[in-house]
Design a protein around this motif. Structure first.
Motif, PDB file in Angstrom:
ATOM      1  N   GLU A 227      -2.277 -16.029 -50.900  1.00 58.26           N
ATOM      2  CA  GLU A 227      -3.356 -16.033 -49.907  1.00 58.26           C
ATOM      3  C   GLU A 227      -3.940 -14.634 -49.751  1.00 58.26           C
ATOM      4  OE1 GLU A 227      -2.058 -17.733 -46.250  1.00 58.26           O
ATOM      5  OE2 GLU A 227      -1.166 -19.505 -47.199  1.00 58.26           O
ATOM      6  N   GLU A 228      -3.055 -13.625 -49.734  1.00 56.55           N
ATOM      7  CA  GLU A 228      -3.524 -12.242 -49.610  1.00 56.55           C
ATOM      8  C   GLU A 228      -4.285 -11.816 -50.862  1.00 56.55           C
ATOM      9  OE1 GLU A 228      -3.360 -10.333 -46.879  1.00 56.55           O
ATOM     10  OE2 GLU A 228      -2.571 -12.149 -45.941  1.00 56.55           O
ATOM     11  N   GLU A 229      -3.789 -12.223 -52.037  1.00 59.51           N
ATOM     12  CA  GLU A 229      -4.454 -11.874 -53.289  1.00 59.51           C
ATOM     13  C   GLU A 229      -5.864 -12.441 -53.330  1.00 59.51           C
ATOM     14  OE1 GLU A 229      -1.966 -13.320 -56.404  1.00 59.51           O
ATOM     15  OE2 GLU A 229      -0.220 -12.166 -55.752  1.00 59.51           O
ATOM     16  N   ASN A 230      -6.016 -13.681 -52.885  1.00 60.61           N
ATOM     17  CA  ASN A 230      -7.304 -14.361 -52.969  1.00 60.61           C
ATOM     18  C   ASN A 230      -8.379 -13.696 -52.112  1.00 60.61           C
ATOM     19  OD1 ASN A 230      -6.460 -16.293 -54.807  1.00 60.61           O
ATOM     20  ND2 ASN A 230      -5.860 -17.753 -53.222  1.00 60.61           N
ATOM     21  N   LYS A 231      -7.939 -12.994 -51.066  1.00 58.09           N
ATOM     22  CA  LYS A 231      -8.907 -12.339 -50.184  1.00 58.09           C
ATOM     23  C   LYS A 231      -9.657 -11.222 -50.900  1.00 58.09           C
ATOM     24  CE  LYS A 231      -6.262 -13.246 -45.947  1.00 58.09           C
ATOM     25  NZ  LYS A 231      -5.467 -12.631 -44.857  1.00 58.09           N
ATOM     26  N   ARG A 232      -9.021 -10.647 -51.928  1.00 61.45           N
ATOM     27  CA  ARG A 232      -9.627  -9.497 -52.586  1.00 61.45           C
ATOM     28  C   ARG A 232     -10.153  -9.819 -53.986  1.00 61.45           C
ATOM     29  NH1 ARG A 232      -7.090  -3.430 -53.556  1.00 61.45           N
ATOM     30  NH2 ARG A 232      -8.826  -2.723 -54.832  1.00 61.45           N
ATOM     31  N   LEU A 236     -15.824 -13.631 -59.810  1.00 58.62           N
ATOM     32  CA  LEU A 236     -15.677 -14.076 -61.190  1.00 58.62           C
ATOM     33  C   LEU A 236     -14.218 -14.351 -61.537  1.00 58.62           C
ATOM     34  CD1 LEU A 236     -18.242 -12.074 -63.343  1.00 58.62           C
ATOM     35  CD2 LEU A 236     -17.860 -14.542 -63.370  1.00 58.62           C
ATOM     36  N   THR A 237     -13.329 -13.578 -60.987  1.00 58.01           N
ATOM     37  CA  THR A 237     -11.899 -13.809 -61.223  1.00 58.01           C
ATOM     38  C   THR A 237     -11.488 -15.166 -60.671  1.00 58.01           C
ATOM     39  OG1 THR A 237     -11.456 -11.433 -61.076  1.00 58.01           O
ATOM     40  CG2 THR A 237      -9.573 -12.896 -60.881  1.00 58.01           C
ATOM     41  N   SER A 238     -11.966 -15.491 -59.483  1.00 56.33           N
ATOM     42  CA  SER A 238     -11.647 -16.788 -58.876  1.00 56.33           C
ATOM     43  C   SER A 238     -12.204 -17.936 -59.705  1.00 56.33           C
ATOM     44  CB  SER A 238     -12.207 -16.844 -57.450  1.00 56.33           C
ATOM     45  OG  SER A 238     -11.586 -15.873 -56.631  1.00 56.33           O
ATOM     46  N   ILE A 239     -13.421 -17.756 -60.241  1.00 54.34           N
ATOM     47  CA  ILE A 239     -14.038 -18.802 -61.062  1.00 54.34           C
ATOM     48  C   ILE A 239     -13.199 -19.061 -62.314  1.00 54.34           C
ATOM     49  CG2 ILE A 239     -16.028 -19.350 -62.521  1.00 54.34           C
ATOM     50  CD1 ILE A 239     -17.746 -17.831 -60.433  1.00 54.34           C
ATOM     51  N   ILE A 240     -12.787 -17.987 -62.989  1.00 52.34           N
ATOM     52  CA  ILE A 240     -12.021 -18.127 -64.229  1.00 52.34           C
ATOM     53  C   ILE A 240     -10.610 -18.629 -63.940  1.00 52.34           C
ATOM     54  CG2 ILE A 240     -11.018 -16.842 -66.161  1.00 52.34           C
ATOM     55  CD1 ILE A 240     -13.509 -15.034 -66.055  1.00 52.34           C
ATOM     56  N   ALA A 241      -9.980 -18.102 -62.894  1.00 52.30           N
ATOM     57  CA  ALA A 241      -8.613 -18.504 -62.557  1.00 52.30           C
ATOM     58  C   ALA A 241      -8.537 -19.956 -62.110  1.00 52.30           C
ATOM     59  CB  ALA A 241      -8.047 -17.601 -61.473  1.00 52.30           C
ATOM     60  N   ALA A 242      -9.657 -20.504 -61.670  1.00 56.07           N
ATOM     61  CA  ALA A 242      -9.674 -21.890 -61.209  1.00 56.07           C
ATOM     62  C   ALA A 242      -9.378 -22.879 -62.328  1.00 56.07           C
ATOM     63  CB  ALA A 242     -11.026 -22.211 -60.578  1.00 56.07           C
TER      64      ALA A 242
END
Length: 330
Positions: A227-232, A236-242
Motif C-alpha cells: 500500500e505504501e509502495e503504490n502511493k509513490r 506508468l509503473t502501475s500500468i505495467i505492473a498491472a
C-alpha cells in the motif's frame, strides 16, 4: 511403411527418451530435500510482511526460528504476534544488515543456522532523475550488500555444523524487480538483479558443503508495505505492473517455503513467475529433470511471448507520453 516414415516414427519415440536420460545425467546440482523441523531457521527482515509470515509458518512446521530486523520494538511485536497465533516463541535479534560487525554479532548470538532467508529489503520506485542518490544507495546497500553481509556472517557456522544434513541459503528477490526490469524500477531492479549473480556464484562455492541456494520471486504481494509502495509509484509503473495480479501473502509464503525445502534454485510464486523463470533461465542451476525438459522445449516459444509483452509495455509508454504531450500543448 516407407523408410522415411519409419525414421520419423522412431525419432518421435526415442528422442524424448534420449532427452530425458541425457538431462538426468547432466542436471546439476542433484535433487535434494531440506528438512526444517527441529532445525534453526534464521530470517532477516522478519518483523513484518513476507518475512513475518514466513517466520510464523516455519515455526508452525516445527522449526526453531530467529528473526532479525533493525527495530527492536517491531521485533517484540512480531514475536508476540507469532506466539499469539501459534503458541510458539521465536528468537529475535536486532541489527542493521548494512553493518557487518553488528550482523556477525547477532548471528553468533543466535547459534548455528540451518536455513538462512535473506528477506530484508527496501523499495522506492521512480525514474532515475526523480530518485535521490541516497535512495538509490540505500536500496543497493540493504538489498544487495546487506545480503553479502548476512551470508558472510552465517557461512562459517553453517559449514562447520555438527548436523551434516543439507542446509539452505535463500534470497527473497522479486518477480517485478529481478526477473524483469520495468519502468520506474531502475534502482530497485539493479539491487535485485545483483542477487541472481550472487546466488549463482555462491551455489558453486558452497555445493561441496551440501549448502543449497534458492532465489525466491514473489510478485506484488498483499501486504501493508505494498500500500505504501503504490502511493509513490509512477503512473506508468502501475500500468505495467498491472499485468501481474497481486498475490495473497499466505500463497507466497507457502510457495517460498516449499521451494526452500526442495532446494529449488528458482522459486517462482505465481504462474507468470514460472513462465518468466523458464524464459530467463540462462545458465542457472536446475535440480528437476522434468523442469529441465520443460525449459528446453519452451524457452524459444516463451521468448516470443516475452517480446509481445515488451511490445505492450512500450506501446503503453508511447501512449502515455503522447497523451502527456497533448495536455501540455493544450
Amino acid at each position: 511403411m516407407a523408410d522415411s516414415d519409419l525414421s520419423l516414427h522412431l525419432l518421435c519415440v526415442f528422442f524424448p527418451i534420449f532427452l530425458l536420460v541425457f538431462l538426468k545425467l547432466i542436471v546439476r546440482p542433484r535433487p535434494v530435500n531440506i528438512p526444517i523441523k527441529s532445525r534453526h531457521v534464521f530470517i532477516t527482515g522478519g518483523s513484518r510482511g513476507i518475512g513475518l509470515a514466513l517466520a510464523r509458518q516455519a515455526a508452525a512446521e516445527g522449526a526453531r526460528v530467529t528473526v532479525l530486523a533493525r527495530n527492536l520494538e517491531k521485533l517484540e511485536e512480531a514475536k508476540a504476534s507469532i506466539r499469539l497465533s501459534t503458541g510458539i516463541d521465536v528468537g529475535i535479534v536486532s541489527a542493521d544488515v548494512r553493518d557487518f560487525d553488528a550482523v556477525k554479532k547477532a548471528v553468533e548470538s543466535a547459534g548455528p543456522i540451518d536455513v538462512l532467508v535473506c528477506n530484508q529489503g527496501v523499495y522506492a520506485s521512480g525514474e532515475i532523475e526523480n530518485l535521490e542518490v541516497k535512495e538509490i544507495k540505500g536500496m543497493i546497500d540493504v538489498n544487495l550488500i546487506g545480503s553479502f553481509n548476512v551470508v558472510k556472517a552465517v557461512l562459517p557456522g553453517m559449514k562447520n555444523r555438527i548436523d551434516r544434513k543439507p542446509v539452505s541459503i535463500a534470497f527473497m528477490s522479486s518477480q517485478s524487480g529481478q526477473q524483469v526490469g520495468i519502468y520506474g524500477y531502475s534502482a530497485y531492479a539493479a539491487s535485485k538483479f545483483g542477487l541472481r549473480g550472487l546466488a549463482e556464484a555462491l551455489q558453486q562455492e558452497v555445493i561441496a558443503d551440501d549448502i543449497h541456494v534458492s532465489l525466491i520471486f514473489p510478485p506484488d504481494t498483499d501486504t501493508p508495505g505494498l500500500e505504501e509502495e503504490n502511493k509513490r509509484r509512477p503512473p506508468l509503473t502501475s500500468i505495467i505492473a498491472a499485468s501481474s495480479p497481486v498475490m495473497r501473502l499466505d500463497e507466497v509464503v507457502k510457495k517460498a517455503l516449499n521451494g526452500i525445502k526442495s532446494g529449488s534454485f528458482f522459486v517462482p510464486c505465481s504462474f507468470k513467475g514460472l513462465l518468466l523463470s523458464i524464459e530467463t533461465v540462462g545458465t542457472s542451476p536446475q535440480r528437476s529433470y522434468f523442469m529441465a525438459i520443460v525449459e528446453v522445449i519452451l524457452t524459444g516459444a516463451l521468448r516470443i511471448v516475452a517480446m509481445c509483452l515488451q511490445w505492450s509495455w512500450y506501446d503503453s509508454i508511447k501512449k502515455w507520453h503522447t497523451k502527456r504531450s497533448s495536455k501540455f500543448v493544450a
